[in-house]
Design a protein around this motif. Structure first.
Motif, PDB file in Angstrom:
ATOM      1  N   THR A 100       0.519  12.169  -6.271  1.00  0.00           N
ATOM      2  CA  THR A 100      -0.941  12.207  -6.190  1.00  0.00           C
ATOM      3  C   THR A 100      -1.419  13.647  -6.333  1.00  0.00           C
ATOM      4  OG1 THR A 100      -0.735  10.390  -4.599  1.00  0.00           O
ATOM      5  CG2 THR A 100      -2.910  11.399  -4.853  1.00  0.00           C
ATOM      6  N   ASN A 153      -4.934   4.621   2.686  1.00  0.00           N
ATOM      7  CA  ASN A 153      -3.974   5.156   1.726  1.00  0.00           C
ATOM      8  C   ASN A 153      -4.687   5.998   0.679  1.00  0.00           C
ATOM      9  OD1 ASN A 153      -1.774   3.807   2.834  1.00  0.00           O
ATOM     10  ND2 ASN A 153      -1.961   2.052   1.464  1.00  0.00           N
ATOM     11  N   ILE A 154      -4.112   7.159   0.381  1.00  0.00           N
ATOM     12  CA  ILE A 154      -4.604   7.982  -0.719  1.00  0.00           C
ATOM     13  C   ILE A 154      -3.414   8.255  -1.640  1.00  0.00           C
ATOM     14  CG2 ILE A 154      -5.704  10.138  -1.394  1.00  0.00           C
ATOM     15  CD1 ILE A 154      -7.521   8.222   0.176  1.00  0.00           C
ATOM     16  N   ARG A 168      -4.232   1.311  -3.010  1.00  0.00           N
ATOM     17  CA  ARG A 168      -5.371   2.196  -2.734  1.00  0.00           C
ATOM     18  C   ARG A 168      -6.703   1.447  -2.745  1.00  0.00           C
ATOM     19  NH1 ARG A 168      -7.410   3.162  -7.829  1.00  0.00           N
ATOM     20  NH2 ARG A 168      -5.961   3.027  -9.585  1.00  0.00           N
TER      21      ARG A 168
END
Length: 331
Positions: A229, A252-253, A295
């Motif tokens: 990410t 969540n990221i 996500r």
């Protein structure tokens, strides 16, 4: 996972960022300053004597809207720092799975659990309305199938992961107190990369190896997969979490794409035009086989989604690395 608190979307005028001299924290600082927010940065690393901290904060230290405080969250008075803050971004912590085993676990509990408790208590004391906590996808352990959603039962596989999950639970416990004004959003970050990445992390080490630096220590087969990410996407999520009209929760990221280490190395070889030299080592305890973020809740609650594809993000990290390391740029 939302609690009883309901808050309207808020603007940010004054915030505190812990871990401000670090990889992700310094990017959060820069983004907030660019939006005209007054920022107090707190870190035990002193840019006056720590070249990495100085480089990470090079832009921020020139801003009249930035105040930097050298302090250890385990011992320093915090309430006065947090007064009149619209939000606290708690990004300080001791990172790394491999180092968390054995005697050093005492450091992990002190930095990731005890310090987090002190931050939360101070937020509660001066009635900071929102805390954004940097948690980790490591709380899930290895995924067996599909993506990890926030309702998946955490099964941490390292002391580090245990410490980050404990921090999450402290956030929700403080936010759940009847007397508490603070709401807390814990972000489970999936393998963050990009410019200023810590030198012990995979993509940075692989880029250095491709450019003539030390060979990459590759633990395991390279078939292990990660949801990589980009740091800029993480920063957007953190700011959205500070301003969104939601209650306390865990989100969540992640990019929502799982890529093998071997595929990352192949991409780096193509970008640099050089092979990544590798020392193959045995897999180590706590290194999970795969991570992948569901996500969807971050999209629903924050209006957030990642914008940066992996090759694009690695290209930016490569450009930053060569611009700041002439010896590698000329390799």
């Amino acid at each position: 996972m939302n609690d009883r608190h309901g808050v309207e979307r808020r603007g940010l005028k004054r915030v505190v960022v812990t871990g401000a001299a670090g990889f992700i924290g310094s990017h959060v600082v820069d983004a907030l300053l660019a939006e005209g927010v007054t920022v107090v940065g707190v870190d035990r690393r002193d840019p006056g004597g720590d070249p990495v901290a100085a480089a990470n904060l090079a832009v921020a230290l020139g801003s009249p809207d930035f105040t930097f405080v050298v302090a250890d969250l385990r011992t320093c008075p915090l309430a006065a720092l947090f007064l009149q803050a619209d939000a606290v971004f708690h990004f300080a912590g001791l990172p790394g799975v491999r180092g968390s085993w054995g005697e050093r676990f005492a450091e992990y509990t002190a930095c990731n659990v005890f310090a987090t408790e002190r931050v939360l208590a101070a937020c509660e004391e001066v009635r900071v309305p929102r805390l954004v906590y940097a948690s980790s996808s490591s709380v899930y352990g290895s995924i067996l199938e599909g993506a990890s959603g926030e309702k998946r039962t955490p099964t941490p596989e390292s002391p580090y992961a245990v410490s980050k999950l404990a921090g999450e639970q402290l956030c929700l416990a403080h936010a759940g107190k009847a007397s508490s004004a603070v709401t807390a959003v814990a972000l489970r970050l999936f393998t963050v990369y990009g410019p200023r990445q810590r030198p012990d992390m995979l993509i940075g080490r692989a880029l250095v190896a491709a450019l003539g630096g030390p060979a990459l220590n590759l633990y395991g087969s390279g078939d292990q997969r990660r949801d990589f990410t980009y740091v800029g996407d993480v920063v957007r999520a953190a700011i959205a979490a500070a301003t969104a009209g939601i209650g306390s929760t865990v989100l969540n990221i992640g990019a929502g794409v799982s890529t093998s280490v071997l595929d990352v190395l192949a991409a780096i070889e193509e970008l640099t035009g050089h092979p990544v030299r590798v020392n193959r080592l045995s897999a180590e305890a706590g290194d999970v086989d795969a991570t992948l973020a569901d996500r969807s809740r971050a999209g629903e609650l924050l209006g957030w989604k990642p914008r940066t594809a992996l090759v694009q993000g690695i290209s930016r990290q490569l450009a930053h690395l060569t611009a700041n390391s002439p010896q590698l740029a000329n390799a």
